[in-house]
Design a protein around this motif. Structure first.
Motif, short mmCIF file in Angstrom:
data_model
loop_
_atom_site.label_atom_id
_atom_site.label_comp_id
_atom_site.label_asym_id
_atom_site.label_seq_id
_atom_site.Cartn_x
_atom_site.Cartn_y
_atom_site.Cartn_z
N ALA A 1 0.88 -1.06 0.08
CA ALA A 1 -0.13 0.03 0.06
C ALA A 1 1.09 1.47 0.05
O ALA A 1 1.99 1.35 0.61
CB ALA A 1 -0.75 0.14 1.28
N HIS A 2 0.45 2.22 -0.80
CA HIS A 2 1.04 3.57 -0.76
C HIS A 2 0.09 4.32 -0.14
O HIS A 2 -0.91 4.78 -0.46
CB HIS A 2 1.24 4.03 -2.17
CG HIS A 2 2.33 3.43 -3.00
ND1 HIS A 2 2.13 2.09 -3.40
CD2 HIS A 2 3.92 3.60 -3.11
CE1 HIS A 2 3.35 1.66 -4.03
NE2 HIS A 2 4.30 2.59 -3.99
N VAL A 3 0.67 4.89 1.08
CA VAL A 3 -0.41 5.75 2.02
C VAL A 3 0.10 7.08 1.99
O VAL A 3 1.43 7.30 2.21
CB VAL A 3 -0.15 5.18 3.48
CG1 VAL A 3 -0.85 5.74 4.53
CG2 VAL A 3 -0.25 3.64 3.65
N PRO A 4 -0.62 7.80 1.38
CA PRO A 4 -0.18 9.20 1.38
C PRO A 4 -0.14 10.13 2.59
O PRO A 4 -0.99 10.23 3.54
CB PRO A 4 -1.48 10.05 0.48
CG PRO A 4 -2.04 8.81 -0.17
CD PRO A 4 -1.82 7.43 0.78
N THR A 5 1.19 10.47 2.97
CA THR A 5 1.32 11.51 4.13
C THR A 5 2.77 11.92 3.84
O THR A 5 3.60 11.54 3.20
CB THR A 5 1.43 10.49 5.48
OG1 THR A 5 1.84 11.28 6.64
CG2 THR A 5 2.38 9.12 5.13
N THR A 6 3.11 13.20 4.56
CA THR A 6 4.34 13.64 4.67
C THR A 6 4.93 13.37 5.84
O THR A 6 5.99 13.87 6.01
CB THR A 6 3.98 15.20 4.55
OG1 THR A 6 3.24 15.65 5.65
CG2 THR A 6 3.49 15.82 3.05
N ASN A 7 4.23 12.55 6.73
CA ASN A 7 5.08 12.16 8.12
C ASN A 7 5.41 10.64 7.85
O ASN A 7 5.37 10.26 8.81
CB ASN A 7 4.01 12.54 9.17
CG ASN A 7 3.64 13.93 9.31
OD1 ASN A 7 4.80 14.58 9.54
ND2 ASN A 7 2.47 14.23 9.16
N ALA A 8 5.93 10.26 6.90
CA ALA A 8 6.04 8.81 6.71
C ALA A 8 7.11 8.17 7.72
O ALA A 8 7.29 7.22 8.22
CB ALA A 8 6.55 8.42 5.29
N SER A 9 8.26 9.01 7.70
CA SER A 9 9.49 8.78 8.56
C SER A 9 8.99 8.55 9.83
O SER A 9 9.46 7.64 10.77
CB SER A 9 10.58 9.61 8.30
OG SER A 9 11.93 9.19 8.99
N ARG A 10 8.20 9.52 10.55
CA ARG A 10 7.93 9.48 11.74
C ARG A 10 6.92 8.37 12.10
O ARG A 10 7.25 7.70 12.89
CB ARG A 10 7.05 10.86 12.11
CG ARG A 10 6.70 10.87 13.56
CD ARG A 10 5.77 12.07 14.03
NE ARG A 10 6.39 13.38 13.19
CZ ARG A 10 5.72 14.53 12.98
NH1 ARG A 10 4.32 14.38 13.37
NH2 ARG A 10 6.11 15.48 12.64
N TYR A 11 6.06 8.01 11.13
CA TYR A 11 5.08 6.95 11.51
C TYR A 11 5.78 5.61 11.46
O TYR A 11 5.72 4.67 12.43
CB TYR A 11 4.04 6.95 10.36
CG TYR A 11 3.29 8.18 10.77
CD1 TYR A 11 3.26 9.03 11.82
CD2 TYR A 11 2.32 8.68 9.53
CE1 TYR A 11 2.32 10.18 11.91
CE2 TYR A 11 1.47 9.98 9.80
CZ TYR A 11 1.66 10.41 10.75
OH TYR A 11 0.79 11.56 10.90
N LEU A 12 6.71 5.26 10.53
CA LEU A 12 7.36 4.08 10.43
C LEU A 12 8.30 3.84 11.65
O LEU A 12 8.35 2.92 12.16
CB LEU A 12 8.20 3.87 9.15
CG LEU A 12 9.70 4.33 8.85
CD1 LEU A 12 10.75 3.35 9.60
CD2 LEU A 12 9.89 4.30 7.36
N GLN A 13 8.92 4.96 12.07
CA GLN A 13 9.83 4.83 13.36
C GLN A 13 8.80 4.57 14.45
O GLN A 13 9.24 3.68 15.47
CB GLN A 13 10.75 6.00 13.65
CG GLN A 13 11.93 6.05 12.39
CD GLN A 13 12.54 7.27 12.73
OE1 GLN A 13 13.38 7.49 13.71
NE2 GLN A 13 12.39 8.50 11.71
N GLN A 14 7.82 5.26 14.83
CA GLN A 14 7.04 5.18 15.96
C GLN A 14 6.53 3.75 15.95
O GLN A 14 6.33 2.93 16.92
CB GLN A 14 5.74 6.13 15.82
CG GLN A 14 6.21 7.65 16.40
CD GLN A 14 4.91 8.62 16.01
OE1 GLN A 14 4.46 8.55 15.06
NE2 GLN A 14 4.83 9.09 17.32
N LEU A 15 6.04 2.99 14.90
CA LEU A 15 5.28 2.07 14.69
C LEU A 15 6.66 0.75 15.03
O LEU A 15 6.33 -0.16 15.99
CB LEU A 15 4.86 1.59 13.35
CG LEU A 15 4.19 0.14 13.27
CD1 LEU A 15 2.85 0.15 14.09
CD2 LEU A 15 3.63 -0.01 11.71
#
Length: 92
Positions: free
Chosen positions: A5-19
């Motif tokens: 899935a390509h999930v539109p967001t400008t915070n991708a790095s933040r979300y992947l690190q948090q998860l």
């Protein structure tokens, strides 16, 4: 079978690190600001941060409930992205 899935967001790095940090207490994880991998009992999750999207790929184990796997990933990312949730997942 890999679903992506390509999930539109400008915070991708933040979300992947948090998860990855969230799941690192229970599961095998490896991540940096640009990419992450989490190994769950259902299968593997691979994520890559782009400027305008988070690319999420899941590799479910043969016995995994794929719909549940997608939901678990989406629900967890939505928790971290509460300001812009629900995120749009276009699984293919």
């Amino acid at each position: 079978m890999t679903l992506t899935a390509h999930v539109p967001t400008t915070n991708a790095s933040r979300y992947l690190q948090q998860l990855c940090k969230h799941w690192s207490h229970k599961f095998e994880t490896e991540f940096d600001p640009q990419a992450g991998v989490v190994i769950l009992p259902m299968g593997a999750i691979r994520m890559a941060a782009q400027d305008e999207a988070l690319v999420v790929a899941i590799d479910p184990k043969p016995e995994a409930d794929v719909a549940l796997f997608k939901k678990v990933v989406a629900d967890h990312l939505d928790r971290f992205a509460f300001r812009e949730a629900p995120l749009a997942f276009d699984w293919k």
